[in-house]
Design an enzyme around this catalytic site. Structure first.
Site, PDB file in Angstrom:
ATOM      1  N   HIS A  54     131.654 154.542  43.081  1.00 33.59           N
ATOM      2  CA  HIS A  54     130.646 153.489  43.143  1.00 33.59           C
ATOM      3  C   HIS A  54     129.317 154.056  43.613  1.00 33.59           C
ATOM      4  CE1 HIS A  54     133.262 149.611  43.151  1.00 33.59           C
ATOM      5  NE2 HIS A  54     133.461 150.379  42.090  1.00 33.59           N
ATOM      6  N   GLU A  56     127.206 153.127  45.983  1.00 31.93           N
ATOM      7  CA  GLU A  56     127.065 153.249  47.442  1.00 31.93           C
ATOM      8  C   GLU A  56     127.904 154.417  47.962  1.00 31.93           C
ATOM      9  OE1 GLU A  56     127.985 150.674  45.532  1.00 31.93           O
ATOM     10  OE2 GLU A  56     127.647 148.778  46.543  1.00 31.93           O
ATOM     11  N   CYS A  91     131.097 146.151  47.251  1.00 32.92           N
ATOM     12  CA  CYS A  91     132.418 145.590  46.963  1.00 32.92           C
ATOM     13  C   CYS A  91     133.258 145.497  48.228  1.00 32.92           C
ATOM     14  CB  CYS A  91     133.140 146.442  45.925  1.00 32.92           C
ATOM     15  SG  CYS A  91     133.498 148.126  46.472  1.00 32.92           S
ATOM     16  N   CYS A 101     133.365 149.669  49.245  1.00 38.63           N
ATOM     17  CA  CYS A 101     132.141 150.188  49.859  1.00 38.63           C
ATOM     18  C   CYS A 101     131.800 149.477  51.166  1.00 38.63           C
ATOM     19  CB  CYS A 101     130.984 150.101  48.872  1.00 38.63           C
ATOM     20  SG  CYS A 101     131.280 151.096  47.406  1.00 38.63           S
TER      21      CYS A 101
HETATM   22  N1  LIG Z   1     128.504 147.178  44.398  1.00 33.36           N
HETATM   23  C1  LIG Z   1     129.121 147.820  43.374  1.00 33.36           C
HETATM   24  N2  LIG Z   1     128.791 149.110  43.107  1.00 33.36           N
HETATM   25  C2  LIG Z   1     129.344 149.791  42.060  1.00 33.36           C
HETATM   26  O1  LIG Z   1     129.009 150.964  41.831  1.00 33.36           O
HETATM   27  C3  LIG Z   1     130.312 149.114  41.230  1.00 33.36           C
HETATM   28  N3  LIG Z   1     130.860 149.765  40.125  1.00 33.36           N
HETATM   29  C4  LIG Z   1     130.664 147.791  41.564  1.00 33.36           C
HETATM   30  N4  LIG Z   1     131.630 147.159  40.838  1.00 33.36           N
HETATM   31  C5  LIG Z   1     132.412 146.069  41.474  1.00 33.36           C
HETATM   32  C6  LIG Z   1     133.648 145.704  40.650  1.00 33.36           C
HETATM   33  O2  LIG Z   1     134.331 144.676  41.357  1.00 33.36           O
HETATM   34  C7  LIG Z   1     134.602 146.904  40.477  1.00 33.36           C
HETATM   35  O3  LIG Z   1     133.983 147.893  39.728  1.00 33.36           O
HETATM   36  C8  LIG Z   1     135.890 146.424  39.757  1.00 33.36           C
HETATM   37  O4  LIG Z   1     136.646 145.673  40.673  1.00 33.36           O
HETATM   38  C9  LIG Z   1     136.738 147.600  39.276  1.00 33.36           C
HETATM   39  O5  LIG Z   1     137.090 148.430  40.375  1.00 33.36           O
HETATM   40  P1  LIG Z   1     136.729 150.005  40.250  1.00 33.36           P
HETATM   41  O6  LIG Z   1     135.219 150.073  40.149  1.00 33.36           O
HETATM   42  O7  LIG Z   1     137.408 150.501  39.015  1.00 33.36           O
HETATM   43  O8  LIG Z   1     137.234 150.625  41.527  1.00 33.36           O
HETATM   44  N5  LIG Z   1     130.063 147.150  42.627  1.00 33.36           N
HETATM   45 ZN   LIG Z   2     131.885 149.578  45.840  1.00 34.01          ZN
END
Ligand SMILES: Nc1nc(=O)c(N)c(NC[C@H](O)[C@H](O)[C@H](O)COP(=O)(O)O)[nH]1
Ligand SMILES: [Zn+2]
Length: 161
Positions: A54, A56, A91, A101
């Site tokens: 992610h 963050e 998240c 995060c």
């Molecule tokens: N704040 C935030 N920064 C990120 O870089 C990102 N990709 C998400 N995304 C939130 C979303 O809820 C999750 O991407 C899904 O729940 C899938 O989970 P994964 O990412 O595969 O661990 N949220």
């Molecule tokens: Zn996250």
């Protein structure tokens, strides 16, 4: 003068644009900021680092790598009033099961303020309790408004129309 919230959120959005679009997550950009020195300490975007990372998480891991320490010790290299700007609310639950995060930000101890561009949409995890959990941990959260439409357009670039 001091970098404005808008300029820093715009910088985070520019980072998000570098993220490779995927249908199973969002393209997010984030940066760690020292408001005392007006210095960007680290930047990150979704999937920048190897693995299912992610934005963050990438900010924190890149800064730890720069100082040759594990992410768990990141507090040692963060000024006491560090801020994180992220285009999307951190998240609190990830469908992959990876460490959210919110937990990483709380563990970083010295991140006192989270500036977010949008709340997470409910597509993957329903209501994201990220902001609530951060505030319960004494971390101030502030919505920087004005870029919502563009942030969501970039975030969902990989989602079928
Ligand atoms: N704040 C935030 N920064 C990120 O870089 C990102 N990709 C998400 N995304 C939130 C979303 O809820 C999750 O991407 C899904 O729940 C899938 O989970 P994964 O990412 O595969 O661990 N949220
Ligand atoms: Zn996250």
């Amino acid at each position: 003068g001091p970098a404005s919230h808008d300029a820093l959120m715009q910088q985070a959005l520019d980072l998000a644009r570098q993220s490779p679009p995927k249908p199973t997550n969002y393209c997010v950009g984030a940066l760690l900021f020292n408001p005392t020195t007006n210095e960007v300490l680290s930047t990150g975007y979704t999937l920048e680092l190897q693995g299912n990372t992610h934005a963050e998480q990438c900010c924190l891991q890149k800064l730890a790598q720069k100082h040759n320490i594990p992410e768990e010790k990141i507090a040692e290299v963060l000024p006491p009033n560090t801020a994180i700007y992220t285009t999307m609310e951190p998240c609190n639950l990830r469908l992959s099961g990876n460490l959210p995060c919110v937990d990483r930000i709380i563990a970083a101890k010295n991140i006192k303020t989270v500036y977010l561009g949008v709340k997470e949409p409910e597509k993957f995890v329903g209501e994201n309790e990220g902001r609530k959990k951060l505030e319960e941990s004494g971390i101030e959260c502030m919505h920087v408004s004005g870029l919502e439409e563009e942030i969501l357009k970039v975030a969902t670039a990989g989602h079928e129309k």
